[in-house]
Write a protein that holds these residues in place. Structure first.
Motif, PDB file in Angstrom:
ATOM      1  N   ILE A   1       2.039 -26.879  15.649  1.00  0.00           N
ATOM      2  CA  ILE A   1       1.139 -25.836  16.177  1.00  0.00           C
ATOM      3  C   ILE A   1       1.595 -25.271  17.528  1.00  0.00           C
ATOM      4  N   ASP A   2       1.148 -24.043  17.763  1.00  0.00           N
ATOM      5  CA  ASP A   2       1.304 -23.393  19.068  1.00  0.00           C
ATOM      6  C   ASP A   2      -0.034 -23.500  19.789  1.00  0.00           C
ATOM      7  N   VAL A   3       0.031 -23.963  21.044  1.00  0.00           N
ATOM      8  CA  VAL A   3      -1.194 -24.378  21.748  1.00  0.00           C
ATOM      9  C   VAL A   3      -1.297 -23.683  23.104  1.00  0.00           C
ATOM     10  N   LEU A   4      -2.526 -23.294  23.459  1.00  0.00           N
ATOM     11  CA  LEU A   4      -2.828 -22.755  24.788  1.00  0.00           C
ATOM     12  C   LEU A   4      -3.855 -23.657  25.454  1.00  0.00           C
TER      13      LEU A   4
ATOM     14  N   SER B   1      -1.591 -15.448  18.691  1.00  0.00           N
ATOM     15  CA  SER B   1      -0.454 -16.169  19.279  1.00  0.00           C
ATOM     16  C   SER B   1      -0.549 -17.684  19.085  1.00  0.00           C
ATOM     17  N   PHE B   2      -1.777 -18.204  18.877  1.00  0.00           N
ATOM     18  CA  PHE B   2      -1.963 -19.662  18.953  1.00  0.00           C
ATOM     19  C   PHE B   2      -2.719 -20.216  17.740  1.00  0.00           C
ATOM     20  N   ASP B   3      -2.410 -21.480  17.423  1.00  0.00           N
ATOM     21  CA  ASP B   3      -3.178 -22.222  16.417  1.00  0.00           C
ATOM     22  C   ASP B   3      -4.351 -22.954  17.059  1.00  0.00           C
ATOM     23  N   LEU B   4      -4.133 -23.378  18.304  1.00  0.00           N
ATOM     24  CA  LEU B   4      -5.177 -24.140  19.013  1.00  0.00           C
ATOM     25  C   LEU B   4      -5.281 -23.620  20.446  1.00  0.00           C
ATOM     26  N   VAL B   5      -6.499 -23.278  20.841  1.00  0.00           N
ATOM     27  CA  VAL B   5      -6.796 -22.999  22.250  1.00  0.00           C
ATOM     28  C   VAL B   5      -7.779 -24.087  22.686  1.00  0.00           C
TER      29      VAL B   5
END
Ligand SMILES: C[S@@+](CC[C@H](N)C(=O)[O-])C[C@H]1O[C@@H](n2cnc3c(N)ncnc32)[C@H](O)[C@@H]1O
Length: 227
Positions: free
Chosen positions: A43-46, A108-112
């Motif tokens: 995942i991409d995370v913020l 942009s993200f999978d998880l914020v």
């Protein structure tokens, strides 16, 4: 950010080390890891308001991790976060910006996620939730804590005590204004506030009360819905 200046940021980073002995800190780390485990792909995370990167090492299965914070000194500390050797992200970038106005590209993200920031330092309102929703991919998740208005750390003014007593007795249709005041328009967040706000475009997966060493919190995971 006046509060999060260099001396404070240094102390905050030292506190990261001390918190390794505190059960509620470990519980947040475990919670974050379990949220990551709900994804079946990397995942991409913020991290919104990442501070010193206190929770980076709790993440699992991360491709890219972006930490956003309004305090430059906190970001300086986040370059050497607690358990840096255990931060499980293929790439990490730290961004100086205000989460209320900074822009990321849609989807942009999978998880914020955000711990200790929303409904505490920053108002958690419809506008903010719509921004997070825009940044998430379909099926993406928003995981965050709030300060609960019933937290012992929240001043129990006469108005708040009266609201606490009156709100359960009033029908929802009549008590909206009083409840908004109870949560100070999103500077605190309770179950009702979160359900109402997240009903626009999210499905709540979990929502519970959580006690840290400082506050009684709301703790929530919501999944982007409607696409
Ligand atoms: C209590 S600290 C929490 C830091 C980190 N999430 C943690 O749990 O250790 C609050 C953080 O929110 C950041 N912050 C406050 N308002 C912000 C805003 N409008 N935009 C971005 N960051 C903000 C502060 O600079 C600070 O680093």
């Amino acid at each position: 950010m006046a509060l999060y200046d260099a001396p404070y940021a240094r102390k905050y980073r030292e506190r990261d080390d001390q918190l390794q002995q505190v059960a509620s800190n470990q519980q947040l780390i475990d919670w974050l890891g379990q949220v990551c485990d709900r994804f079946v792909h990397p995942i991409d995370v913020l991290d919104l308001g990442c501070g010193t990167g206190r929770y980076f090492w709790g993440l699992r299965n991360v491709k890219t991790l972006v930490g956003l914070d309004a305090s430059e000194p906190m970001l300086v500390e986040a370059r050497h976060p607690i358990h840096a050797d255990r931060v499980n992200a293929a790439s990490l970038s730290l961004v100086h910006g205000d989460l209320v106005s900074h822009e990321f590209a849609p989807a942009s993200f999978d998880l914020v996620y955000s711990i200790g920031v929303l409904a505490e330092h920053v108002r958690l309102d419809d506008r903010l939730i719509a921004r997070v929703r825009r940044w998430l991919r379909p099926g993406g998740r928003f995981a965050f804590t709030t300060v609960h208005p019933e937290s012992p750390s929240v001043p129990r003014t006469a108005g708040r005590r009266l609201a606490e007593w009156t709100l359960p007795l009033l029908p929802a249709a009549l008590s909206g204004g009083l409840h908004d005041r109870f949560v100070a328009g999103g500077m605190y967040g309770d179950e009702r506030w979160l359900r109402d706000r997240l009903s626009k475009g999210f499905a709540i997966e979990s929502l519970e009360r959580f006690r840290s060493d400082v506050h009684l919190h709301g703790r929530c995971v919501a999944r982007k819905a409607g696409e």
